[in-house]
Every structure is written in C-alpha cells, then in structure tokens.
Design a protein around this motif. Structure first.
Motif, PDB file in Angstrom:
ATOM      1  N   THR A  75      -3.671   1.584  -7.078  1.00  0.00           N
ATOM      2  CA  THR A  75      -4.083   1.096  -5.772  1.00  0.00           C
ATOM      3  C   THR A  75      -5.172   2.014  -5.230  1.00  0.00           C
ATOM      4  OG1 THR A  75      -3.398   0.466  -3.541  1.00  0.00           O
ATOM      5  CG2 THR A  75      -2.304   2.381  -4.508  1.00  0.00           C
ATOM      6  N   ALA A  77      -5.253   2.619  -2.176  1.00  0.00           N
ATOM      7  CA  ALA A  77      -4.624   3.171  -0.975  1.00  0.00           C
ATOM      8  C   ALA A  77      -3.928   4.505  -1.215  1.00  0.00           C
ATOM      9  CB  ALA A  77      -3.635   2.160  -0.407  1.00  0.00           C
ATOM     10  N   LEU A 121       3.677   6.454  -3.977  1.00  0.00           N
ATOM     11  CA  LEU A 121       2.241   6.518  -3.733  1.00  0.00           C
ATOM     12  C   LEU A 121       1.926   7.946  -3.316  1.00  0.00           C
ATOM     13  CD1 LEU A 121       3.130   3.458  -3.257  1.00  0.00           C
ATOM     14  CD2 LEU A 121       0.948   3.255  -2.073  1.00  0.00           C
ATOM     15  N   VAL A 134      -1.784  -3.832   1.473  1.00  0.00           N
ATOM     16  CA  VAL A 134      -2.496  -3.076   0.455  1.00  0.00           C
ATOM     17  C   VAL A 134      -2.295  -3.750  -0.908  1.00  0.00           C
ATOM     18  CG1 VAL A 134      -0.534  -1.511   0.174  1.00  0.00           C
ATOM     19  CG2 VAL A 134      -2.765  -0.795  -0.582  1.00  0.00           C
ATOM     20  N   PRO A 135      -3.364  -3.863  -1.710  1.00  0.00           N
ATOM     21  CA  PRO A 135      -3.187  -4.428  -3.054  1.00  0.00           C
ATOM     22  C   PRO A 135      -2.609  -3.385  -4.010  1.00  0.00           C
ATOM     23  CG  PRO A 135      -5.501  -3.940  -2.677  1.00  0.00           C
ATOM     24  CD  PRO A 135      -4.778  -3.625  -1.395  1.00  0.00           C
ATOM     25  N   LEU A 136      -1.706  -3.829  -4.848  1.00  0.00           N
ATOM     26  CA  LEU A 136      -1.138  -3.005  -5.917  1.00  0.00           C
ATOM     27  C   LEU A 136      -1.408  -3.730  -7.232  1.00  0.00           C
ATOM     28  CD1 LEU A 136       2.412  -2.215  -4.446  1.00  0.00           C
ATOM     29  CD2 LEU A 136       0.380  -0.742  -4.363  1.00  0.00           C
ATOM     30  N   THR A 137      -1.967  -3.037  -8.206  1.00  0.00           N
ATOM     31  CA  THR A 137      -2.205  -3.635  -9.520  1.00  0.00           C
ATOM     32  C   THR A 137      -1.148  -3.117 -10.481  1.00  0.00           C
ATOM     33  OG1 THR A 137      -4.563  -3.838  -9.075  1.00  0.00           O
ATOM     34  CG2 THR A 137      -3.876  -3.962 -11.374  1.00  0.00           C
ATOM     35  N   THR A 147      -2.129  -8.315  -9.905  1.00  0.00           N
ATOM     36  CA  THR A 147      -2.364  -7.693  -8.610  1.00  0.00           C
ATOM     37  C   THR A 147      -1.559  -8.445  -7.557  1.00  0.00           C
ATOM     38  OG1 THR A 147      -4.547  -6.928  -9.271  1.00  0.00           O
ATOM     39  CG2 THR A 147      -4.109  -7.039  -6.911  1.00  0.00           C
ATOM     40  N   THR A 149       0.028  -8.171  -3.286  1.00  0.00           N
ATOM     41  CA  THR A 149      -0.258  -7.602  -1.976  1.00  0.00           C
ATOM     42  C   THR A 149       1.035  -7.091  -1.361  1.00  0.00           C
ATOM     43  OG1 THR A 149      -2.106  -9.111  -1.673  1.00  0.00           O
ATOM     44  CG2 THR A 149      -1.218  -8.072   0.311  1.00  0.00           C
TER      45      THR A 149
END
Length: 188
Positions: A75, A77, A121, A134-137, A147, A149
């Motif tokens: 991410t 973030a 994180l 926040v996007p998480l892949t 991906t 959200t």
C-alpha cells in the motif's frame, strides 16, 4: 504432364500449410484453475499518535479447488506491510510475522482480525485517518494480485472480540518492545 506436376506441387504446398493457423498462447494454468479470492470486511484501524503502526483486517474466502497463499500486501499508505500472527504460548501472548505468507485452504475462509492473524502497516502515512479509505494490493504466490479498498476506522470502533489486543495502535501494549523488522517473535 503439366497437370500432374501442378497437382503434385499443389498437394505438397497444402500439406506444408497445415500449421499456419493463428496460434493462441496458452493462458497460465493458475488463472484458469484459480478463481479470484473473495475479499470482504476490509478495514484498517486509525493509528493513534505516536504509534508507528496500524492494524489491517479482512476476510479471505477461497472458492477454488486448490490452496492459495497470500505472500505479501502493499500500500502507498505505509512504508511496508507485514502479515502477523498472534497466539498464546506458555501463557504469554506472542506476535510474529508470517514470513512464509498466509495459507488460504481450498473452499475455506480465513479471517484476519484483532487478536489473531492481521496485517501490520509499518510507518503509516499521516493521512490514514478515520473516514478515509486506502487501497491494499494483496500479492499471491500462486495467482494474480488483487487490489481492495480498506475503510479506515477510528479506535473507538474496536470490535468486542478484540480481547484487549489492539494492534492498530498498540494502545493496549504500547510498553512492549516490538521489533517490526520482519524477524523473530514479539512477546506480550
């Protein structure tokens, strides 16, 4: 004599022409055999300053016929994301990174939740605040990345089954030394 020679040449050329049909490249076996995982209940706990971490949670369902492995999460973030596990060992709560990733067995559901397996994180961005997303892949060893959200929730939204282990902000055990360098276990 011309007609038999012309016929012979035509038949020879026709025989050589069998392989000129367009060839479609084979699709990787993984994508054909491995349907996408179903990812639900994706959220991240808002970090409470000065906590250097935030917890991430989600539910993964594997509808496919083969086991899958979540190897990493990325991410923008956070500086990095680790997959962690918490469990009791000799009366002590221990947290450790799952360096081999997380197995999602075929036909089963795995839930990442406070007090158990979760995402950590590391060094989250200051913009990680309640009400944002926040996007998480999610990166798998055996299939394409997905991906998703994640909704950012405030600390007050802690589920009742948290068992006092808030890894979103380390508020319940901020006095514990956490080495988030990816090695070893963390004891509480």
């Amino acid at each position: 004599m011309r007609l038999p020679l012309l016929l012979l040449v035509s038949l020879t050329l026709a025989a050589c022409d069998r392989g000129t049909e367009p060839v479609t490249p084979a699709t990787p076996a993984v994508s054909a055999a491995q349907p996408a995982l179903v990812v639900t209940d994706v959220w991240v706990r808002e970090p409470t300053p000065p906590a250097p971490v935030a917890g991430g949670y989600l539910t993964l369902t594997n509808p496919g016929p083969q086991d899958r492995r979540l190897q990493a999460v990325a991410t923008m973030a956070a500086e990095r994301v680790e997959i962690h596990e918490m469990r009791m060992n000799d009366g002590m709560m221990q947290m450790r990174p799952l360096t081999d990733g997380l197995l999602i067995p075929a036909g089963e559901t795995v839930t990442l939740a406070p007090g158990g397996i979760h995402l950590m994180l590391i060094a989250p961005s200051p913009g990680l605040t309640a009400g944002t997303s926040v996007p998480l892949t999610l990166q798998f060893t055996d299939g394409p990345a997905q991906t998703v959200t994640a909704e950012v929730r405030g600390s007050a939204t802690r589920p009742s089954d948290d068992a006092g282990h808030s890894h979103g902000d380390h508020g319940d055990h901020a006095d514990v030394d956490h080495d988030h360098g990816g090695e070893g276990e963390h004891t509480h």
